[in-house]
Design an enzyme around this catalytic site. Structure first.
Site: not given
Length: 114
Positions: A10-12, A92
């Site tokens: 979900a993290c770009g 992250r």
């Protein structure tokens, strides 16, 4: 070369880092979705130390209640306990290769260990 990424799809920034790894010739990528396969405390301690960070520097504040919980002001053991219990508190993505570990924010930092 093997590269392990502790990834959140979900993290770009995590997706961009993964793309760099996958596009780099001769890199075999191991992807660990750390929200589904949480860190062990020992691995988290090792990654943070090898990246040259403190536990407080590895806290993910955006999108979490870490600041409201007082995590940034806690001692290392309390921060690591919270991160182990709730991996969303870990910033992250971490990437580990034979050349080292980096917290890849921004994503181009990964190139330092390729």
């Amino acid at each position: 070369m093997k590269a392990t990424i502790w990834h959140n799809p979900a993290c770009g920034t995590s997706r961009k880092t993964l793309a760099i790894l996958e596009e780099t010739p001769d890199v075999q990528v191991e992807m660990i979705d750390y929200l589904h396969t949480p860190y062990t405390r020992d691995k988290l301690v090792q990654l943070i130390a090898d990246a040259g960070l403190t536990p407080a520097q590895a806290i993910r504040k955006m999108g979490t209640d870490a600041e409201e919980m007082g995590l940034p002001g806690m001692d290392d053991d309390a921060i690591l306990d919270a991160m182990t219990a709730n991996p969303a508190y870990v910033n992250r993505p971490f990437v580990e290769t034979g050349k080292g570990v980096r917290l890849c924010r921004p994503q181009d930092v990964v190139r330092e260990i390729l």
